[in-house]
Design an enzyme around this catalytic site. Sequence first.
Site, PDB file in Angstrom:
ATOM      1  N   GLN A 173       4.113  85.182 -84.869  1.00 22.88           N
ATOM      2  CA  GLN A 173       4.942  85.276 -86.073  1.00 22.88           C
ATOM      3  C   GLN A 173       5.381  86.729 -86.284  1.00 22.88           C
ATOM      4  O   GLN A 173       4.670  87.660 -85.916  1.00 22.88           O
ATOM      5  CB  GLN A 173       4.194  84.710 -87.313  1.00 22.88           C
ATOM      6  CG  GLN A 173       2.946  85.429 -87.780  1.00 22.88           C
ATOM      7  CD  GLN A 173       1.672  84.956 -87.109  1.00 22.88           C
ATOM      8  OE1 GLN A 173       1.620  84.765 -85.915  1.00 22.88           O
ATOM      9  NE2 GLN A 173       0.599  84.824 -87.887  1.00 22.88           N
TER      10      GLN A 173
ATOM     11  N   TYR B 255       3.862  81.613-105.655  1.00 23.92           N
ATOM     12  CA  TYR B 255       4.213  83.035-105.809  1.00 23.92           C
ATOM     13  C   TYR B 255       5.727  83.286-105.739  1.00 23.92           C
ATOM     14  O   TYR B 255       6.299  84.007-106.565  1.00 23.92           O
ATOM     15  CB  TYR B 255       3.490  83.812-104.713  1.00 23.92           C
ATOM     16  CG  TYR B 255       3.787  85.282-104.632  1.00 23.92           C
ATOM     17  CD1 TYR B 255       3.302  86.170-105.597  1.00 23.92           C
ATOM     18  CD2 TYR B 255       4.534  85.815-103.583  1.00 23.92           C
ATOM     19  CE1 TYR B 255       3.559  87.536-105.501  1.00 23.92           C
ATOM     20  CE2 TYR B 255       4.789  87.171-103.480  1.00 23.92           C
ATOM     21  CZ  TYR B 255       4.302  88.019-104.441  1.00 23.92           C
ATOM     22  OH  TYR B 255       4.556  89.359-104.356  1.00 23.92           O
TER      23      TYR B 255
END
Length: 331
Positions: free
Chosen positions: A221, A150
Amino acid sequence: MSRDLIVVAGAGGFIGGHLVSHFRRNGFENIRAVDIKPFSEWYQHFDGVDNQQLDLMLLENCRKVCDGASEVYCLAADMGGMGFIELNKAKCMLTVLIGTHMLQAAQEAEVERFFYSSSACVYNADKQTSEDVIALKESDAYPAMPEDGYGWEKLFTERMCRHFREDFGLETRIARFHNVYGPHGTWDGGREKAPAAICRKVIQAKFSGKHEIEIWGDGKQTRSFMYIDDCLVGVPAIMHSDILEPINLGTNELVTINQLVDIAEEIGEVKLERRYNLDAPKGVNGRNSDNTKIREYLDWEPGIPLREGLEKTYRWIYDEYVAKYGAARAV
Ligand code: NAD
Ligand code: GDD
């Protein structure tokens, strides 16, 4: 009011749908909305708009949609959140056909301006290894080591936009979106991003009475999340600016995924037991938007607080959930 034709490619999707609504609210009368999906699957429906179901991987279709256009917003892409892009790299890369053919057709049709929706996934992975990330500035895309699949597609199409401008005089503008969320987006099915997925999981837990939640990764994260209304201010502003290089469009409100879950729990008035799935798609450890440039150019930056945007998103997903699974199971 403008009679000039605006084309929105990817109008059946999340951001494209909101962009068409935004233009209509602002008095634009001449809009062509295009998507490959059957109309019944478009996230928003428009009267008084030239709606077309077309595959924009094909040059002939891009020529049809760019014909007579003054502005083209190219948002069509085969994409999704980490759950989709990590497992569908080839599909993501095939979107290069949309960018390529839309640029070619726009140049042939002599459109005045061309907007391309790039992504924070173009940034070099080495700059995103720590949760405690230093916000990404535009130059951090090079030397290139973007998200596999991507991200490479996005970076390549960015370069094409640049060279179409330099070589052919097509006025291209590029925003690098940082994780966008809001109502009328994907909230289930595998392509959903963390904000929608977490809202849905909290709602699901409430409905089922099983007060637990699966979180991908260790929850530490970090990301920044931009509410759709900020995106709708930023896209037309960048399109009509003289910002020639790709520019960040995102907030710099950095949160951990655990904090995102905290907010969704607070909105849902529930506390869930957390299970961390360390084998699930995780992406980079940390990502934030450095907004120095956008502040400089536009004297503005996205600033809608996550708490505010997520509340609206949660409420919308809640209603969708009830519509899909039935009110009888509502708590
Ligand atoms: P979305 O998936 O909701 O919308 C994209 C639309 O493109 C879909 O409706 C899809 O059917 C359509 N499409 C796919 N292939 C097509 C084809 N061959 N021809 C015509 N239409 C086609 O995604 P979104 O969140 O609205 O994203 C819009 C754009 O912004 C995309 O280019 C995406 O890569 C970019 N972007 C989004 C985010 C985000 O967080 N939402 C972040 C970074 C970049
Ligand atoms: N999707 C999802 N679903 N992510 C989850 C979940 C869940 O249930 N639980 C935790 N996460 C974690 C992911 O593992 C990831 O670490 C983080 O939440 C963010 O995931 P996403 O929102 O799916 O994607 P992203 O921020 O890594 O990348 C997205 O933003 C880019 C722009 O900033 C993607 O949508 C890209 O396509 C986009 O270009």
